[in-house]
Scaffold this motif. Sequence first.
Motif, mmCIF file in Angstrom:
data_model
loop_
_atom_site.group_PDB
_atom_site.id
_atom_site.type_symbol
_atom_site.label_atom_id
_atom_site.label_comp_id
_atom_site.label_asym_id
_atom_site.label_seq_id
_atom_site.Cartn_x
_atom_site.Cartn_y
_atom_site.Cartn_z
ATOM 1 N N THR A 143 87.180 0.086 15.425
ATOM 2 C CA THR A 143 86.622 -1.151 14.886
ATOM 3 C C THR A 143 86.980 -1.378 13.419
ATOM 4 O O THR A 143 86.536 -2.344 12.817
ATOM 5 N N SER A 144 87.768 -0.454 12.850
ATOM 6 C CA SER A 144 88.198 -0.587 11.459
ATOM 7 C C SER A 144 89.500 0.175 11.299
ATOM 8 O O SER A 144 90.041 0.722 12.263
ATOM 9 N N SER A 145 89.990 0.238 10.074
ATOM 10 C CA SER A 145 91.229 0.974 9.829
ATOM 11 C C SER A 145 91.054 2.484 10.005
ATOM 12 O O SER A 145 92.022 3.214 10.142
ATOM 13 N N ALA A 146 89.807 2.935 10.019
ATOM 14 C CA ALA A 146 89.519 4.358 10.234
ATOM 15 C C ALA A 146 89.558 4.690 11.721
ATOM 16 O O ALA A 146 89.155 3.882 12.565
ATOM 17 N N ALA A 147 90.038 5.883 12.060
ATOM 18 C CA ALA A 147 90.101 6.317 13.453
ATOM 19 C C ALA A 147 88.695 6.569 14.002
ATOM 20 O O ALA A 147 87.812 7.015 13.267
ATOM 21 N N PRO A 148 88.444 6.275 15.270
ATOM 22 C CA PRO A 148 87.123 6.560 15.855
ATOM 23 C C PRO A 148 86.907 8.067 15.974
ATOM 24 O O PRO A 148 87.865 8.846 15.977
ATOM 25 N N THR A 149 85.671 8.465 16.089
ATOM 26 C CA THR A 149 85.354 9.903 16.133
ATOM 27 C C THR A 149 84.571 10.311 17.381
ATOM 28 O O THR A 149 84.529 11.498 17.704
ATOM 29 N N ALA A 150 83.952 9.363 18.078
ATOM 30 C CA ALA A 150 83.143 9.705 19.246
ATOM 31 C C ALA A 150 83.406 8.703 20.366
ATOM 32 O O ALA A 150 83.626 7.515 20.105
ATOM 33 N N PRO A 151 83.387 9.154 21.617
ATOM 34 C CA PRO A 151 83.603 8.236 22.748
ATOM 35 C C PRO A 151 82.514 7.174 22.808
ATOM 36 O O PRO A 151 81.365 7.422 22.441
ATOM 37 N N SER A 152 82.898 5.990 23.273
ATOM 38 C CA SER A 152 81.927 4.909 23.436
ATOM 39 C C SER A 152 81.423 4.843 24.875
ATOM 40 O O SER A 152 80.233 4.636 25.111
ATOM 41 N N VAL A 153 82.327 5.006 25.847
ATOM 42 C CA VAL A 153 81.944 4.993 27.265
ATOM 43 C C VAL A 153 82.893 5.888 28.067
ATOM 44 O O VAL A 153 83.960 6.283 27.580
ATOM 45 N N TYR A 154 82.476 6.157 29.308
ATOM 46 C CA TYR A 154 83.318 6.842 30.297
ATOM 47 C C TYR A 154 83.342 5.991 31.558
ATOM 48 O O TYR A 154 82.365 5.297 31.880
ATOM 49 N N PHE A 155 84.462 6.034 32.300
ATOM 50 C CA PHE A 155 84.480 5.398 33.608
ATOM 51 C C PHE A 155 85.483 6.113 34.505
ATOM 52 O O PHE A 155 86.343 6.876 34.038
ATOM 53 N N SER A 172 92.549 16.639 23.103
ATOM 54 C CA SER A 172 91.665 16.743 21.938
ATOM 55 C C SER A 172 92.031 15.736 20.849
ATOM 56 O O SER A 172 91.219 15.434 19.971
ATOM 57 N N THR A 173 93.255 15.196 20.908
ATOM 58 C CA THR A 173 93.674 14.192 19.935
ATOM 59 C C THR A 173 93.121 12.828 20.334
ATOM 60 O O THR A 173 93.312 12.372 21.459
ATOM 61 N N ILE A 174 92.436 12.184 19.412
ATOM 62 C CA ILE A 174 91.872 10.860 19.685
ATOM 63 C C ILE A 174 92.926 9.796 19.360
ATOM 64 O O ILE A 174 93.426 9.735 18.233
ATOM 65 N N PRO A 175 93.292 8.954 20.319
ATOM 66 C CA PRO A 175 94.270 7.897 20.041
ATOM 67 C C PRO A 175 93.743 6.936 18.975
ATOM 68 O O PRO A 175 92.578 6.536 19.024
ATOM 69 N N ALA A 176 94.590 6.575 18.034
ATOM 70 C CA ALA A 176 94.179 5.626 16.995
ATOM 71 C C ALA A 176 95.402 5.010 16.340
ATOM 72 O O ALA A 176 96.427 5.689 16.149
ATOM 73 N N LEU A 177 95.298 3.737 15.991
ATOM 74 C CA LEU A 177 96.338 3.088 15.203
ATOM 75 C C LEU A 177 96.221 3.565 13.763
ATOM 76 O O LEU A 177 95.124 3.889 13.284
ATOM 77 N N SER A 178 97.347 3.594 13.074
ATOM 78 C CA SER A 178 97.294 3.924 11.649
ATOM 79 C C SER A 178 96.495 2.843 10.927
ATOM 80 O O SER A 178 96.346 1.714 11.417
ATOM 81 N N ALA A 179 95.975 3.184 9.766
ATOM 82 C CA ALA A 179 95.173 2.232 8.998
ATOM 83 C C ALA A 179 95.973 0.963 8.709
ATOM 84 O O ALA A 179 95.458 -0.158 8.851
ATOM 85 N N ALA A 180 97.240 1.130 8.324
ATOM 86 C CA ALA A 180 98.075 -0.031 7.988
ATOM 87 C C ALA A 180 98.331 -0.900 9.212
ATOM 88 O O ALA A 180 98.313 -2.136 9.129
ATOM 89 N N SER A 181 98.559 -0.272 10.371
ATOM 90 C CA SER A 181 98.845 -1.040 11.585
ATOM 91 C C SER A 181 97.617 -1.805 12.056
ATOM 92 O O SER A 181 97.713 -2.965 12.468
ATOM 93 N N TYR A 182 96.455 -1.145 12.010
ATOM 94 C CA TYR A 182 95.222 -1.834 12.414
ATOM 95 C C TYR A 182 94.979 -3.050 11.517
ATOM 96 O O TYR A 182 94.670 -4.148 12.001
ATOM 97 N N THR A 183 95.157 -2.877 10.220
ATOM 98 C CA THR A 183 94.945 -3.962 9.270
ATOM 99 C C THR A 183 95.957 -5.081 9.480
ATOM 100 O O THR A 183 95.618 -6.268 9.405
ATOM 101 N N SER A 184 97.214 -4.709 9.774
ATOM 102 C CA SER A 184 98.270 -5.713 9.955
ATOM 103 C C SER A 184 98.037 -6.582 11.187
ATOM 104 O O SER A 184 98.461 -7.747 11.220
#
Length: 289
Positions: A39-51, A130-142
Amino acid sequence: MNLSRLMAAIPVCALFVVAVRADTFTLVDQFTNEEFAQTSSAAPTAPSVYFFSLGGTLSSTTADTTVTATFPGTSSPFTIPITGTNFNKNSSSFASLGDLQAAFNFGTYTFSAAAIPSATLNYSANHFDSTIPALSAASYTSLQGLNPANSLTINFDSFTAPDATVNETDTFFTIVNTTTGTVAFSQAFLPNSTTSVVLPANTLAANTGYQFDLDFSNRINGSDAQSVFTLDSSEVRTEGFFTTGAAVSTPEPSTIAFSVAGMLMILTWRRKSNLKPDAADVNDYIVTP
């Protein structure tokens, strides 16, 4: 079963039996999904849901309209609609992995339909990365307010297989229009070492809402006793939202050069127009009645 197959089977009963068994499962699969929200340029740290997802493919179209999966867990039996030769269905969302496992527990999953021999899949463990997928801060902002007339390189992290049981690792990146639900951009089955994709110019619409999905997929490919291909997959995925801005095209270099040259000519003409005429030229400015 289609009409031509039925008509061919009428003369001989044995042929009818063979025709029925010609409809078989070619693939049965399960996907356990752990989902994060960026939800921001920072990478998430905890799961939101499972399915959970169950599905597969058939060798050909069939008179059956559903496949039924039975397994340990409170969601069994699980009825899955057939579309053409494919069948797939997602569960509802679960707040925790424990809640999901109560509904879809480890064990043998049996897929069956009235006119199709059963197939089985063994779901015995999760293999989340164990690696959480995340866009880089610059890419998320762009992406936020992106000018869709420009291309964009979207950067993200890579991952490695969590254990030796996993025999396929893939990265998927997808962008979906949040209004229509249609896929606007997709890069699938990328190597797990991939750290970027290029979003071409003019792929997205201006002033439009989109959702991105970055998926790290750890897969175990196998087969059951009937030689039906099986896929046991653990998905770690991150989703996020963005809205594009106006589409503003950047002029080509040749166009810029032409514009600059044209401006210089205009400025030169204006300078000459502002010069005071000398005596020899005064008659050129006198109008004779």
